[in-house]
Design a protein around this motif. Structure first.
Motif, PDB file in Angstrom:
ATOM      1  N   PHE A 390      39.716  42.505  49.353  1.00 32.49           N
ATOM      2  CA  PHE A 390      40.678  43.213  50.193  1.00 32.49           C
ATOM      3  C   PHE A 390      42.072  42.576  50.189  1.00 32.49           C
ATOM      4  O   PHE A 390      42.962  43.058  50.884  1.00 32.49           O
ATOM      5  CB  PHE A 390      40.192  43.317  51.655  1.00 32.49           C
ATOM      6  N   VAL A 391      42.271  41.510  49.410  1.00 33.58           N
ATOM      7  CA  VAL A 391      43.588  40.874  49.338  1.00 33.58           C
ATOM      8  C   VAL A 391      44.243  41.256  48.013  1.00 33.58           C
ATOM      9  O   VAL A 391      43.991  40.646  46.974  1.00 33.58           O
ATOM     10  CB  VAL A 391      43.499  39.342  49.470  1.00 33.58           C
ATOM     11  N   GLY A 392      45.077  42.305  48.073  1.00 36.17           N
ATOM     12  CA  GLY A 392      45.812  42.727  46.893  1.00 36.17           C
ATOM     13  C   GLY A 392      47.162  42.037  46.824  1.00 36.17           C
ATOM     14  O   GLY A 392      47.437  41.078  47.563  1.00 36.17           O
ATOM     15  N   GLU A 393      48.033  42.536  45.941  1.00 34.93           N
ATOM     16  CA  GLU A 393      49.331  41.894  45.743  1.00 34.93           C
ATOM     17  C   GLU A 393      50.188  41.935  47.004  1.00 34.93           C
ATOM     18  O   GLU A 393      50.867  40.951  47.335  1.00 34.93           O
ATOM     19  CB  GLU A 393      50.071  42.566  44.585  1.00 34.93           C
ATOM     20  N   THR A 394      50.170  43.061  47.731  1.00 30.14           N
ATOM     21  CA  THR A 394      50.999  43.181  48.932  1.00 30.14           C
ATOM     22  C   THR A 394      50.535  42.231  50.027  1.00 30.14           C
ATOM     23  O   THR A 394      51.339  41.538  50.655  1.00 30.14           O
ATOM     24  CB  THR A 394      50.979  44.629  49.456  1.00 30.14           C
ATOM     25  N   THR A 395      49.208  42.178  50.252  1.00 30.10           N
ATOM     26  CA  THR A 395      48.674  41.264  51.274  1.00 30.10           C
ATOM     27  C   THR A 395      48.904  39.816  50.877  1.00 30.10           C
ATOM     28  O   THR A 395      49.199  38.965  51.725  1.00 30.10           O
ATOM     29  CB  THR A 395      47.175  41.521  51.495  1.00 30.10           C
ATOM     30  N   VAL A 420      48.691  37.756  61.768  1.00 31.80           N
ATOM     31  CA  VAL A 420      49.587  38.072  60.651  1.00 31.80           C
ATOM     32  C   VAL A 420      49.737  39.582  60.550  1.00 31.80           C
ATOM     33  O   VAL A 420      48.758  40.338  60.636  1.00 31.80           O
ATOM     34  CB  VAL A 420      49.038  37.509  59.320  1.00 31.80           C
ATOM     35  N   LYS A 421      50.954  40.036  60.343  1.00 34.57           N
ATOM     36  CA  LYS A 421      51.237  41.463  60.223  1.00 34.57           C
ATOM     37  C   LYS A 421      50.446  42.079  59.074  1.00 34.57           C
ATOM     38  O   LYS A 421      50.372  41.523  57.985  1.00 34.57           O
ATOM     39  CB  LYS A 421      52.734  41.676  59.989  1.00 34.57           C
ATOM     40  N   ASP A 422      49.824  43.226  59.340  1.00 37.91           N
ATOM     41  CA  ASP A 422      49.074  44.011  58.353  1.00 37.91           C
ATOM     42  C   ASP A 422      47.761  43.370  57.925  1.00 37.91           C
ATOM     43  O   ASP A 422      47.123  43.831  56.969  1.00 37.91           O
ATOM     44  CB  ASP A 422      49.923  44.285  57.089  1.00 37.91           C
ATOM     45  N   VAL A 423      47.326  42.306  58.590  1.00 37.64           N
ATOM     46  CA  VAL A 423      46.025  41.698  58.309  1.00 37.64           C
ATOM     47  C   VAL A 423      45.059  42.087  59.422  1.00 37.64           C
ATOM     48  O   VAL A 423      45.217  41.681  60.573  1.00 37.64           O
ATOM     49  CB  VAL A 423      46.123  40.165  58.194  1.00 37.64           C
ATOM     50  N   ALA A 428      40.836  39.534  57.348  1.00 31.27           N
ATOM     51  CA  ALA A 428      40.768  38.185  57.899  1.00 31.27           C
ATOM     52  C   ALA A 428      39.386  37.573  57.696  1.00 31.27           C
ATOM     53  O   ALA A 428      39.266  36.406  57.304  1.00 31.27           O
ATOM     54  CB  ALA A 428      41.112  38.232  59.385  1.00 31.27           C
ATOM     55  N   ASP A 429      38.344  38.363  57.927  1.00 26.53           N
ATOM     56  CA  ASP A 429      36.979  37.867  57.748  1.00 26.53           C
ATOM     57  C   ASP A 429      36.714  37.506  56.284  1.00 26.53           C
ATOM     58  O   ASP A 429      36.064  36.500  55.985  1.00 26.53           O
ATOM     59  CB  ASP A 429      35.988  38.930  58.210  1.00 26.53           C
ATOM     60  N   SER A 430      37.243  38.301  55.379  1.00 24.97           N
ATOM     61  CA  SER A 430      37.058  38.028  53.953  1.00 24.97           C
ATOM     62  C   SER A 430      37.755  36.739  53.534  1.00 24.97           C
ATOM     63  O   SER A 430      37.217  35.974  52.738  1.00 24.97           O
ATOM     64  CB  SER A 430      37.611  39.203  53.142  1.00 24.97           C
ATOM     65  N   ILE A 431      38.942  36.481  54.096  1.00 26.36           N
ATOM     66  CA  ILE A 431      39.672  35.251  53.768  1.00 26.36           C
ATOM     67  C   ILE A 431      38.924  34.034  54.287  1.00 26.36           C
ATOM     68  O   ILE A 431      38.792  33.019  53.578  1.00 26.36           O
ATOM     69  CB  ILE A 431      41.094  35.307  54.351  1.00 26.36           C
ATOM     70  N   VAL A 432      38.423  34.132  55.499  1.00 29.08           N
ATOM     71  CA  VAL A 432      37.686  32.997  56.089  1.00 29.08           C
ATOM     72  C   VAL A 432      36.433  32.672  55.268  1.00 29.08           C
ATOM     73  O   VAL A 432      36.097  31.497  55.066  1.00 29.08           O
ATOM     74  CB  VAL A 432      37.308  33.316  57.553  1.00 29.08           C
TER      75      VAL A 432
END
Length: 434
Positions: A390-395, A420-423, A428-432
């Protein structure tokens, strides 16, 4: 207007070429490859030759827009001279271009007649722009161009409808990278009929098990199609696709092959419903899915298929841009046990690479230089290269701007990420968990 010589930027495999192009009008337009069989044959030959040192993601010469810029194709530009024509759509100094002088009916008759003459080699190129009076005329224009597009010496997959006034264009502005004052209207894709030989399961970088129909080769829209994704079990069940079925296929957006429907009257009596296995076909680990997803995923993060696809994403042009590491080399490095993670790429040395089959000193040196050059990258590119779901270039850009360093991003809690804006919660769960 006098002819003008301009610098026209062309990119092939990420390498920019500046070519002099003689233009009568230089305002709005597209670059188009000449639709010439001998030229296309030369392009295919050169791409196939260059493939040994890079990778080809698609048959670029068949795709109307992307073929002109070389997107998705890594190729030695010295092998080929790309012939481009510039087609001007309008002149800013004369916005009307006399396009309302004649009725639409007169325009349609004249355009078709002129295109037929041009296709037979007896006429001049035809300006296709039309200033339409309302939606109904714009729809009529769409159907006209769809009717005559086979007469054009290049491929197109639709038209673009735009607000004509530059003042209104400026007022309407853009959303992200898309203008509010323009929209594309795609033509219905060509269809073909073929038979499914088997349904194979591919494993992606996120572990997704994707069913792919392997079919009898069929020509559709100038391309020979042999494979088409079936997406997931729900899609297979919805269309009731089985091995041995005769199916209708098309290229979605004139690019991506897809199965439209099954011709049940031609189904073999012995056919059985297809079910995606509950185990990864590569490593044998269990496959599972969450309640909110339709996709089965391999649960083994060290699955060779996941490792390979993750590495291919990591080295991609928009990620770390390690241009000398193509798909074939990534496959070899993993199969030989030289690379198991991103960091292993930066431990490669001359001795380990030169020992690989079909690797000479120059190619090994180029690979090591590309890896070294990738160390000078941006935080945005690095975050994107990690392939976090779920983390593309924009994110990735948003995260880079917010945290500033990879260490701060690593240390961020779920609550900090949600600030964070747009997160959102899913990102967020995927990043963690990454």
């Amino acid at each position: 207007m006098e002819d003008a010589v301009v610098d026209f930027r062309v990119e092939v495999g990420g390498v920019a070429l500046l070519q002099e192009v003689n233009l009568a009008v230089v305002f709005e337009g597209n670059a188009a490859l000449q639709h010439d069989e001998e030229f296309l044959a030369l392009v295919r030959h050169c791409l196939a030759t260059a493939a040994t040192g890079g990778h080809i993601e698609d048959e670029g010469v068949h795709i109307p827009v992307r073929s002109a810029v070389g997107e998705g194709v890594i190729v030695d530009v010295r092998l080929i001279t790309v012939a481009l024509d510039f087609l001007a759509f309008r002149d800013a100094g004369d916005a009307q271009l006399g396009l309302l002088v004649e009725s639409f009916e007169e325009f349609a008759v004249r355009t078709e007649k002129a295109l037929k003459a041009f296709a037979s080699g007896k006429g001049a190129p035809v300006p296709l722009a039309r200033l339409c009076k309302g939606a109904e005329e714009a729809i009529s224009y769409y159907h006209l161009i769809d009717k005559v597009r086979k007469l054009l010496p290049f491929d197109i997959d639709g038209i673009v409808c735009k607000v004509d006034s530059y003042r209104l264009q400026q007022e309407l502005g853009f959303v992200a990278r898309s203008p509010r004052w323009a929209t594309a209207a795609k033509f219905q894709p060509e269809q073909g009929e073929t038979v499914i030989r088997e349904i194979a399961i591919q494993v992606g970088r996120t572990g997704a098990l994707t069913p792919v129909a392997i079919m009898e080769p069929v020509r559709v829209g100038g391309v020979t199609i042999t494979n088409a994704t079936l997406h997931n079990q729900d899609e297979i069940d919805r269309k009731d696709v089985r091995v041995g079925d005769t199916v209708v296929i098309q290229r979605a957006g004139d690019v991506i092959p897809e199965v439209v429907r099954v011709i049940e009257a031609k189904r073999p009596r012995t056919s059985v419903a297809f079910k995606i296995p509950k185990k990864c076909p590569i490593c044998g680990s269990p496959a599972s899915k969450t309640e909110d997803e339709a996709v089965l995923r391999c649960t083994n993060l060290l699955c060779p298929a996941i490792v390979k696809e993750s590495l291919k994403h990591f080295v991609a042009r928009r990620a770390m841009n390690i241009e000398r590491l193509g798909d074939r080399m990534i496959e070899t490095l993993v199969d030989e046990g030289l690379v198991k993670s991103f960091s292993d790429l930066y431990r490669l040395n001359f001795e380990s690479l030169i020992a690989l089959e079909r690797q000479g000193e120059k190619s090994v040196t180029n690979i090591l230089e590309s890896i070294e050059n990738s160390k000078s990258t941006t935080l945005q590119r690095f975050i994107f290269s990690l392939g976090i779901r779920f983390v593309g270039e924009t994110t990735a850009k948003t995260l880079a701007n917010h945290f500033g360093t990879i260490e701060k991003l690593e240390a961020a809690s779920l609550e900090e990420l949600l600030d964070v804006k747009d997160v959102g919660p899913r990102v967020a769960d995927s990043i963690v968990k990454a």
